[in-house]
Write a protein that holds these residues in place. Structure first.
Motif, PDB file in Angstrom:
ATOM      1  N   PHE A  53       0.826  -1.205   0.000  1.00 19.35           N
ATOM      2  CA  PHE A  53       0.000   0.000   0.000  1.00 19.35           C
ATOM      3  C   PHE A  53       0.861   1.256   0.000  1.00 19.35           C
ATOM      4  O   PHE A  53       0.562   2.229  -0.690  1.00 19.35           O
ATOM      5  CB  PHE A  53      -0.965  -0.012   1.187  1.00 19.35           C
ATOM      6  CG  PHE A  53      -2.012   1.064   1.126  1.00 19.35           C
ATOM      7  CD1 PHE A  53      -2.870   1.175   0.038  1.00 19.35           C
ATOM      8  CD2 PHE A  53      -2.152   1.972   2.151  1.00 19.35           C
ATOM      9  CE1 PHE A  53      -3.838   2.166  -0.021  1.00 19.35           C
ATOM     10  CE2 PHE A  53      -3.121   2.968   2.110  1.00 19.35           C
ATOM     11  CZ  PHE A  53      -3.963   3.062   1.015  1.00 19.35           C
ATOM     12  N   SER A  54       1.940   1.232   0.751  1.00 18.78           N
ATOM     13  CA  SER A  54       2.855   2.368   0.777  1.00 18.78           C
ATOM     14  C   SER A  54       3.455   2.610  -0.612  1.00 18.78           C
ATOM     15  O   SER A  54       3.494   3.751  -1.092  1.00 18.78           O
ATOM     16  CB  SER A  54       3.953   2.112   1.804  1.00 18.78           C
ATOM     17  OG  SER A  54       4.823   3.207   1.872  1.00 18.78           O
ATOM     18  N   ALA A  55       3.903   1.544  -1.275  1.00 18.56           N
ATOM     19  CA  ALA A  55       4.456   1.671  -2.627  1.00 18.56           C
ATOM     20  C   ALA A  55       3.394   2.134  -3.612  1.00 18.56           C
ATOM     21  O   ALA A  55       3.663   2.951  -4.500  1.00 18.56           O
ATOM     22  CB  ALA A  55       5.059   0.336  -3.080  1.00 18.56           C
ATOM     23  N   LEU A  56       2.183   1.634  -3.438  1.00 14.53           N
ATOM     24  CA  LEU A  56       1.068   2.027  -4.292  1.00 14.53           C
ATOM     25  C   LEU A  56       0.783   3.519  -4.155  1.00 14.53           C
ATOM     26  O   LEU A  56       0.647   4.236  -5.151  1.00 14.53           O
ATOM     27  CB  LEU A  56      -0.171   1.215  -3.924  1.00 14.53           C
ATOM     28  CG  LEU A  56      -1.506   1.661  -4.498  1.00 14.53           C
ATOM     29  CD1 LEU A  56      -1.518   1.482  -6.006  1.00 14.53           C
ATOM     30  CD2 LEU A  56      -2.634   0.875  -3.867  1.00 14.53           C
ATOM     31  N   LEU A  57       0.702   4.005  -2.926  1.00 12.65           N
ATOM     32  CA  LEU A  57       0.454   5.431  -2.705  1.00 12.65           C
ATOM     33  C   LEU A  57       1.574   6.277  -3.315  1.00 12.65           C
ATOM     34  O   LEU A  57       1.303   7.273  -3.995  1.00 12.65           O
ATOM     35  CB  LEU A  57       0.317   5.732  -1.218  1.00 12.65           C
ATOM     36  CG  LEU A  57      -0.964   5.259  -0.548  1.00 12.65           C
ATOM     37  CD1 LEU A  57      -0.898   5.500   0.955  1.00 12.65           C
ATOM     38  CD2 LEU A  57      -2.189   5.918  -1.152  1.00 12.65           C
ATOM     39  N   GLU A  58       2.816   5.882  -3.075  1.00 13.36           N
ATOM     40  CA  GLU A  58       3.950   6.625  -3.621  1.00 13.36           C
ATOM     41  C   GLU A  58       3.879   6.679  -5.143  1.00 13.36           C
ATOM     42  O   GLU A  58       4.049   7.747  -5.754  1.00 13.36           O
ATOM     43  CB  GLU A  58       5.250   5.969  -3.180  1.00 13.36           C
ATOM     44  CG  GLU A  58       6.488   6.682  -3.680  1.00 13.36           C
ATOM     45  CD  GLU A  58       7.763   6.000  -3.215  1.00 13.36           C
ATOM     46  OE1 GLU A  58       8.715   5.975  -4.012  1.00 13.36           O
ATOM     47  OE2 GLU A  58       7.805   5.509  -2.070  1.00 13.36           O
ATOM     48  N   HIS A  59       3.598   5.551  -5.750  1.00 11.92           N
ATOM     49  CA  HIS A  59       3.527   5.460  -7.210  1.00 11.92           C
ATOM     50  C   HIS A  59       2.400   6.319  -7.773  1.00 11.92           C
ATOM     51  O   HIS A  59       2.604   7.125  -8.691  1.00 11.92           O
ATOM     52  CB  HIS A  59       3.332   3.986  -7.593  1.00 11.92           C
ATOM     53  CG  HIS A  59       3.265   3.736  -9.044  1.00 11.92           C
ATOM     54  ND1 HIS A  59       2.075   3.584  -9.718  1.00 11.92           N
ATOM     55  CD2 HIS A  59       4.249   3.609  -9.970  1.00 11.92           C
ATOM     56  CE1 HIS A  59       2.330   3.376 -10.995  1.00 11.92           C
ATOM     57  NE2 HIS A  59       3.636   3.386 -11.177  1.00 11.92           N
ATOM     58  N   ARG A  60       1.200   6.151  -7.230  1.00 11.03           N
ATOM     59  CA  ARG A  60       0.038   6.866  -7.773  1.00 11.03           C
ATOM     60  C   ARG A  60       0.065   8.351  -7.442  1.00 11.03           C
ATOM     61  O   ARG A  60      -0.374   9.170  -8.241  1.00 11.03           O
ATOM     62  CB  ARG A  60      -1.255   6.211  -7.294  1.00 11.03           C
ATOM     63  CG  ARG A  60      -1.461   4.806  -7.848  1.00 11.03           C
ATOM     64  CD  ARG A  60      -1.668   4.824  -9.366  1.00 11.03           C
ATOM     65  NE  ARG A  60      -1.566   3.528  -9.981  1.00 11.03           N
ATOM     66  CZ  ARG A  60      -2.575   2.728 -10.290  1.00 11.03           C
ATOM     67  NH1 ARG A  60      -3.803   3.093 -10.004  1.00 11.03           N
ATOM     68  NH2 ARG A  60      -2.353   1.567 -10.860  1.00 11.03           N
ATOM     69  N   ILE A  61       0.576   8.735  -6.286  1.00 12.81           N
ATOM     70  CA  ILE A  61       0.701  10.155  -5.972  1.00 12.81           C
ATOM     71  C   ILE A  61       1.712  10.792  -6.929  1.00 12.81           C
ATOM     72  O   ILE A  61       1.525  11.919  -7.375  1.00 12.81           O
ATOM     73  CB  ILE A  61       1.081  10.385  -4.494  1.00 12.81           C
ATOM     74  CG1 ILE A  61      -0.114  10.026  -3.601  1.00 12.81           C
ATOM     75  CG2 ILE A  61       1.518  11.833  -4.250  1.00 12.81           C
ATOM     76  CD1 ILE A  61       0.206   9.985  -2.123  1.00 12.81           C
ATOM     77  N   GLY A  62       2.753  10.059  -7.275  1.00 12.58           N
ATOM     78  CA  GLY A  62       3.708  10.544  -8.277  1.00 12.58           C
ATOM     79  C   GLY A  62       3.043  10.794  -9.617  1.00 12.58           C
ATOM     80  O   GLY A  62       3.283  11.816 -10.261  1.00 12.58           O
ATOM     81  N   TYR A  63       2.170   9.864 -10.040  1.00 15.67           N
ATOM     82  CA  TYR A  63       1.402  10.049 -11.290  1.00 15.67           C
ATOM     83  C   TYR A  63       0.532  11.296 -11.209  1.00 15.67           C
ATOM     84  O   TYR A  63       0.469  12.095 -12.145  1.00 15.67           O
ATOM     85  CB  TYR A  63       0.472   8.854 -11.518  1.00 15.67           C
ATOM     86  CG  TYR A  63       0.995   7.716 -12.329  1.00 15.67           C
ATOM     87  CD1 TYR A  63       2.348   7.539 -12.630  1.00 15.67           C
ATOM     88  CD2 TYR A  63       0.109   6.760 -12.811  1.00 15.67           C
ATOM     89  CE1 TYR A  63       2.786   6.456 -13.360  1.00 15.67           C
ATOM     90  CE2 TYR A  63       0.545   5.672 -13.548  1.00 15.67           C
ATOM     91  CZ  TYR A  63       1.884   5.535 -13.817  1.00 15.67           C
ATOM     92  OH  TYR A  63       2.304   4.463 -14.543  1.00 15.67           O
ATOM     93  N   LEU A  64      -0.173  11.423 -10.088  1.00 14.72           N
ATOM     94  CA  LEU A  64      -1.059  12.569  -9.892  1.00 14.72           C
ATOM     95  C   LEU A  64      -0.274  13.873  -9.934  1.00 14.72           C
ATOM     96  O   LEU A  64      -0.659  14.820 -10.630  1.00 14.72           O
ATOM     97  CB  LEU A  64      -1.801  12.437  -8.561  1.00 14.72           C
ATOM     98  CG  LEU A  64      -2.589  13.656  -8.085  1.00 14.72           C
ATOM     99  CD1 LEU A  64      -3.681  14.031  -9.067  1.00 14.72           C
ATOM    100  CD2 LEU A  64      -3.167  13.388  -6.690  1.00 14.72           C
ATOM    101  N   ALA A  65       0.826  13.927  -9.212  1.00 11.25           N
ATOM    102  CA  ALA A  65       1.630  15.154  -9.174  1.00 11.25           C
ATOM    103  C   ALA A  65       2.131  15.514 -10.559  1.00 11.25           C
ATOM    104  O   ALA A  65       2.108  16.691 -10.948  1.00 11.25           O
ATOM    105  CB  ALA A  65       2.796  14.980  -8.206  1.00 11.25           C
ATOM    106  N   GLN A  66       2.559  14.519 -11.322  1.00 13.14           N
ATOM    107  CA  GLN A  66       3.043  14.793 -12.675  1.00 13.14           C
ATOM    108  C   GLN A  66       1.913  15.317 -13.557  1.00 13.14           C
ATOM    109  O   GLN A  66       2.105  16.252 -14.333  1.00 13.14           O
ATOM    110  CB  GLN A  66       3.668  13.543 -13.309  1.00 13.14           C
ATOM    111  CG  GLN A  66       4.346  13.824 -14.632  1.00 13.14           C
ATOM    112  CD  GLN A  66       5.473  14.839 -14.503  1.00 13.14           C
ATOM    113  OE1 GLN A  66       6.354  14.682 -13.671  1.00 13.14           O
ATOM    114  NE2 GLN A  66       5.444  15.876 -15.323  1.00 13.14           N
ATOM    115  N   ALA A  67       0.733  14.727 -13.429  1.00  8.64           N
ATOM    116  CA  ALA A  67      -0.418  15.199 -14.205  1.00  8.64           C
ATOM    117  C   ALA A  67      -0.749  16.650 -13.857  1.00  8.64           C
ATOM    118  O   ALA A  67      -1.049  17.456 -14.747  1.00  8.64           O
ATOM    119  CB  ALA A  67      -1.630  14.298 -13.958  1.00  8.64           C
TER     120      ALA A  67
END
Length: 189
Positions: A53-67
């Motif tokens: 879950f921690s890796a998932l949040l890090e990954h998806r928040i990174g996608y969101l921030a880039q968007a």
């Protein structure tokens, strides 16, 4: 299947299940089954449900921030703010499960690192645009930028979830226009 592809499948399964039933009720067995991988594969790639879950949040928040960073363009800061709002709406239209997870699960103390990442990266885009708007004289100089960035992000997040749940046929452009009007009426000089 490559390790990166496996991780993506597990991330997709985990985010959907957590959005549907919550973090606590989601098991590694269910994630593995939904992803079409062995339970051992999940543990091999992540070590534990918490690490997944921690890796998932890090990954998806990174996608969101880039968007959000990619959408933060405009002739004026308020144009950029409108573009970021639209970018967030479009992102959550595509990644609706993440929106529900952020709202429901993100604020637990176990995920403090993810909250810091969200604040620095995603909300940071809003804060940067708002600082630019202050510098351009488009919004009040006394505006608490950090609170405003959190409020705008949260407003868009909530509206995106509501749109998905209750009004999926409502055009994003219509929702965006309403949010832009609200923002311009509240923070503009």
């Amino acid at each position: 299947m490559s390790r990166a592809e496996t991780r993506q499948k597990v991330f997709a399964a985990a985010i959907d299940l957590i959005a549907e039933q919550g973090y606590s009720a989601t098991t590694v067995d269910a994630i593995a089954e939904r992803a079409g991988v062995a339970k051992g594969t999940v543990f091999y790639n992540f070590g534990s449900k918490e690490a997944l879950f921690s890796a998932l949040l890090e990954h998806r928040i990174g996608y969101l921030a880039q968007a959000l960073r990619d959408s933060a363009v405009g002739a004026t800061a308020l144009d950029a703010l409108d573009a970021v709002v639209l970018g967030q709406l479009r992102f959550f239209e595509e990644y609706g499960a993440l929106a529900r997870v952020l709202l429901a699960e993100m604020w637990r103390t176990a995920w403090q690192e993810a909250i810091v990442q969200l604040r620095e990266q995603a909300l940071g885009v809003y804060a940067d645009v708002l600082r630019r708007a202050v510098a351009e004289g488009q919004i009040r100089e006394d505006l608490d930028i950090d609170t405003a960035a959190t409020a705008v992000f949260g407003m868009v997040l909530t509206v995106a979830i509501e749109r998905q749940a209750l009004y999926p046929d409502r055009p994003v452009s219509e929702v965006h226009a309403t949010l832009a009007d609200l923002l311009h009426g509240r923070i503009s000089r």
